[in-house]
Enzyme design. Structure first.
Site, mmCIF file in Angstrom:
data_model
loop_
_atom_site.group_PDB
_atom_site.id
_atom_site.type_symbol
_atom_site.label_atom_id
_atom_site.label_comp_id
_atom_site.label_asym_id
_atom_site.label_seq_id
_atom_site.Cartn_x
_atom_site.Cartn_y
_atom_site.Cartn_z
ATOM 1 N N GLU A 15 3.840 -6.635 1.286
ATOM 2 C CA GLU A 15 3.191 -6.934 -0.004
ATOM 3 C C GLU A 15 3.079 -5.698 -0.894
ATOM 4 O OE1 GLU A 15 -0.672 -8.166 1.367
ATOM 5 O OE2 GLU A 15 -0.038 -10.191 1.851
ATOM 6 N N GLY A 39 2.847 -3.489 -4.185
ATOM 7 C CA GLY A 39 2.502 -3.658 -5.597
ATOM 8 C C GLY A 39 2.824 -2.380 -6.359
ATOM 9 N N GLY A 95 0.742 -1.252 0.000
ATOM 10 C CA GLY A 95 0.000 0.000 0.000
ATOM 11 C C GLY A 95 0.766 1.294 0.000
ATOM 12 N N TYR A 106 -1.655 -1.103 -12.128
ATOM 13 C CA TYR A 106 -3.093 -1.008 -12.353
ATOM 14 C C TYR A 106 -3.410 -0.305 -13.676
ATOM 15 C CZ TYR A 106 -2.651 -2.273 -7.472
ATOM 16 O OH TYR A 106 -2.278 -2.912 -6.321
ATOM 17 N N CYS A 128 -17.439 5.543 -25.747
ATOM 18 C CA CYS A 128 -18.753 6.173 -25.584
ATOM 19 C C CYS A 128 -19.206 6.154 -24.140
ATOM 20 C CB CYS A 128 -19.764 5.473 -26.486
ATOM 21 S SG CYS A 128 -19.220 5.498 -28.188
ATOM 22 N N GLU A 129 -18.496 6.876 -23.292
ATOM 23 C CA GLU A 129 -18.830 7.047 -21.883
ATOM 24 C C GLU A 129 -18.314 8.417 -21.483
ATOM 25 O OE1 GLU A 129 -19.914 4.649 -19.505
ATOM 26 O OE2 GLU A 129 -19.739 2.819 -20.712
ATOM 27 N N TYR A 141 -11.201 5.957 -10.075
ATOM 28 C CA TYR A 141 -10.805 6.550 -8.786
ATOM 29 C C TYR A 141 -10.644 8.057 -8.861
ATOM 30 C CZ TYR A 141 -8.864 1.755 -8.363
ATOM 31 O OH TYR A 141 -8.651 0.401 -8.373
HETATM 32 C C1 LIG Z 1 -3.673 -4.815 -3.658
HETATM 33 C C2 LIG Z 1 -3.047 -5.487 -2.518
HETATM 34 C C3 LIG Z 1 -1.723 -5.218 -2.174
HETATM 35 C C4 LIG Z 1 -0.878 -4.219 -2.902
HETATM 36 O O1 LIG Z 1 -1.299 -2.913 -2.754
HETATM 37 P P1 LIG Z 1 -0.424 -1.727 -3.394
HETATM 38 O O2 LIG Z 1 -1.165 -0.508 -3.007
HETATM 39 O O3 LIG Z 1 -0.397 -1.941 -4.854
HETATM 40 O O4 LIG Z 1 0.939 -1.799 -2.774
HETATM 41 C C5 LIG Z 1 -1.174 -5.918 -1.123
HETATM 42 N N1 LIG Z 1 -1.884 -6.837 -0.436
HETATM 43 C C6 LIG Z 1 -3.169 -7.120 -0.729
HETATM 44 C C7 LIG Z 1 -3.885 -8.131 0.054
HETATM 45 C C8 LIG Z 1 -3.790 -6.462 -1.782
HETATM 46 O O5 LIG Z 1 -5.053 -6.733 -2.058
#
Ligand SMILES: *Cc1c(COP(=O)(O)O)cnc(C)c1O
Length: 412
Positions: free
Chosen positions: A273, A275, A237, A371, A342-343, A316
């Site tokens: 985790e 991403g 996150g 994403y 078309c939105e 978002y």
């Molecule tokens: C989406 C997600 C992440 C990654 O979130 P980021 O904001 O991309 O770092 C990590 N863990 C879980 C369970 C997620 O659903």
């Protein structure tokens, strides 16, 4: 990573104008060096403690990108059988794979058990019952943690907040102890961890610390009751820079915040985790201006990049910085940069001050590595563009563009 050389935009040593012309647009372009340095930032920041960095595959699941991360020793956070398949194919060690998500099906659970993944992050009581049942059928034990919702507000967009009361994610903090006790009695379940992922695009570290304080109390209570927690999954996150005022946090600050609480424990492994913060700012999306028009008081720049290629603004309300691939005019105008779908929600930027740009010129949308392609669809029967990896002056196609014939390839 991006710079202008003689008014022409380059990624590393590669001209983006040349790429756009050669491979056609929409075109996703990623910097290998940037992905590596983003990952290595986490690696270095967590090196001094027992830890696994599990890349959250949903941000960008391209095989070429997963292979880069596998080579750096990354683990993976997967949320479907499809993602599990991808990370195994990329060579990520099964003992570094965690499986999250509120709706794992029994066949997905079976696949994960047969693959011997590190653990399931379980999000409901019915899910742990199902995992127990499937593990029993396979005559094995499933390692699990519960994803606990610590009810802290990370103050991000409402669609990407997950750690607040009322979200569909995880189990309620107040219910967690009881669920752990129940799961502990299940014959084919082995409790190994605890997990909390509180949201995405966090630019503030405090919510992680607040979550850790609550989770730590739960760990203590569980251990008093002989439930041993080996893995503490702190989720992902961390935010990236989309706007000029965004100030992303260094992974070191994340480590410091959580370890200010968790350092009292011995023999526990921290799982992170990330991403978005691995791939987000390592990728751009190239598009081309099709037409310009003015209706009433509004200027529109109509491009061949649409919400099917990058849905974040529509979904978002998010902001992406946009650069002209060739700097031609010093004069600016206020315009909406939109796609052909078309939105009304199909836009990339609203009321944006942008240099005057001509028909057929190219634009580069920044921070589109996470994403972006992963959420792309064929809506309006639009084939999706190619994905390229840039490494210095080397360019590799890591996914070919779809053709219009591809659109019908599974239709009978
Ligand atoms: C989406 C997600 C992440 C990654 O979130 P980021 O904001 O991309 O770092 C990590 N863990 C879980 C369970 C997620 O659903």
């Amino acid at each position: 990573m991006l710079k202008y050389i003689k008014n022409e935009l380059f990624m590393e040593k590669v001209s983006l104008l040349k790429l756009a012309k050669k491979y056609d647009t929409p075109l996703y372009v990623y910097s290998k060096g940037k992905i590596e340095s983003n990952f290595n930032l986490y690696k270095k920041s967590f090196k001094s403690i027992d830890s696994i960095i599990c890349y959250a595959v949903k941000a960008n699941s391209n095989h070429g990108i997963l292979k880069i991360l596998a080579n750096l020793g990354a683990g993976a956070d997967v949320v479907s059988g499809g993602e599990l398949y991808r990370v195994l194919k990329a060579g990520i060690s099964s003992q570094k794979i965690v499986y999250s998500g509120v709706g794992k099906t029994s066949s997905e659970i079976e696949f994960a058990l047969k693959s011997n993944i590190l653990m399931f992050n379980v999000e409901s009581f019915e899910e742990v019952q199902q995992i127990n049942k499937t593990a029993q059928k396979l005559k094995t034990k499933a390692r699990i943690s519960f994803r606990v919702n610590p009810n802290v507000d990370p103050h991000t967009h409402k669609h990407i907040t997950t750690g607040k009361f009322g979200s569909k994610f995880g189990i309620m903090y107040e219910d967690a102890f009881e669920l752990y006790m129940k799961a502990n009695k299940m014959k084919n379940i082995e409790i190994v961890g605890i997990d909390s992922h509180i949201g995405s695009q966090l630019l503030d570290i405090t919510p992680y610390k607040l979550a850790a304080e609550k989770i730590s109390k739960l760990i203590d209570k569980l251990e008093e009751n002989k439930i041993n927690i080996k893995y503490i999954d702190i989720g992902g996150g961390l935010g990236i820079k989309y706007t000029d005022t965004d100030k992303p946090q260094h992974p070191l600050n994340l480590r410091k915040a959580v370890m200010s609480i968790y350092s009292k424990y011995k023999n526990k492994t921290i799982i992170v985790e990330p991403g978005r913060s691995i791939v987000g700012d390592a990728g751009i999306l190239l598009g081309q201006v099709i037409y310009r028009k003015t209706t009433g008081s509004k200027n529109f720049i109509i491009t061949n990049v649409a919400m099917n290629d990058l849905i974040r603004p529509a979904l978002y309300d998010s902001y992406h910085n946009i650069l002209p691939v060739k700097k031609t005019s010093k004069n600016r105008q206020i315009a909406d940069i939109v796609g052909p779908i078309c939105e009304t929600g199909d836009y990339i930027a609203k009321d944006r001050s942008f240099p005057i740009i001509e028909k057929e010129e190219y634009i580069a949308i920044e921070s589109a590595g996470a994403y972006g392609r992963a959420m792309a669809s064929q809506y309006n029967s639009r084939p999706r563009g190619a994905e390229l990896l840039v490494d210095g002056s080397k360019v590799t196609v890591i996914r070919k563009a779809e053709t219009i014939q591809d659109l019908m390839s599974k239709e009978i």
